[in-house]
Design a protein around this motif. Sequence first.
Motif: not given
Length: 203
Positions: A83-93, A73-80
Motif C-alpha cells: 500500500x505504501x509503495x502504491x501510495x508512493x507511486x500515486x504521489x509520483x504520478x 503479521x508478515x502478510x499484513x506487513x507486506x500488504x502495508x
Amino acid sequence: MISLKGRKGKSALIVVCILIGLVLLCGLAYASGGGEHGGAHDNGKVFDLLKRTINFALLVIILVVVVKKARLGDFFSNRIDEIKKKFDELNAEKDTSEGRFQELEKKLKEFEVKKQEIIEQFKADGAAEKEKIVAEAKERANQILVQADLTIEREIKSARDRLRQEVVDIAAQKAQEIIEREIKDCDQDHLVNEFIESVEKLH
C-alpha cells in the motif's frame, strides 16, 4: 524453557488457558453427572461432551499453527508495504501530472501571447493593405479624372471645330446667296473678264 514474551507468547498462553478451562469444564460435567443418574446414558453424554471439547481444542490448535505458519503479521506487513509503495507511486504520478499540467499551462500562456502577436500582426498588415488599396484607388480615380478631362477637352474642341465649320459653311452659303442676289449680269461679265486677265498675266 518456553518464553512467553511478545504477542506469540501471549497467544499461546491464551490457548493453553482455554484448553485447561475446557478440560476442567468437562471434568465438572462428568463429576456432576455421575452422582444423580449414574447410568450408561449419562456416561455417553459426558463422553460426547468430552469428544466435542477435544475436537474444539484441536481446531483451536490447528488454527494457531496455521496462523503461525502463514505468518499473518508478515502478510499484513507486506500488504502495508504494498500500500505504501502504491501510495508512493500515486504521489509520483501526481507530481508528474502536476508537472505536465504546469508545462501545458505554460505552453497555453505562450500560445495566447503568440496568438495575440499574430492578431496584432494581421491587424497591422490589414491596415497597411487598406492604405495601399486606398492610395491605389485614389491614384486610379485621379487618372480617370485626368483622362475624362482630356476626353471632354477633345470633345469640346471637336464640337467647336464642327460648329466653326458649320458657321463658315452657313456664312459662305449666305454670302453666296447675297452675292447672287446683289450682283447683276454686267457685274458678272466684269468679274469674269478680270479673272481671265489675271490668268493671262500669270502665263
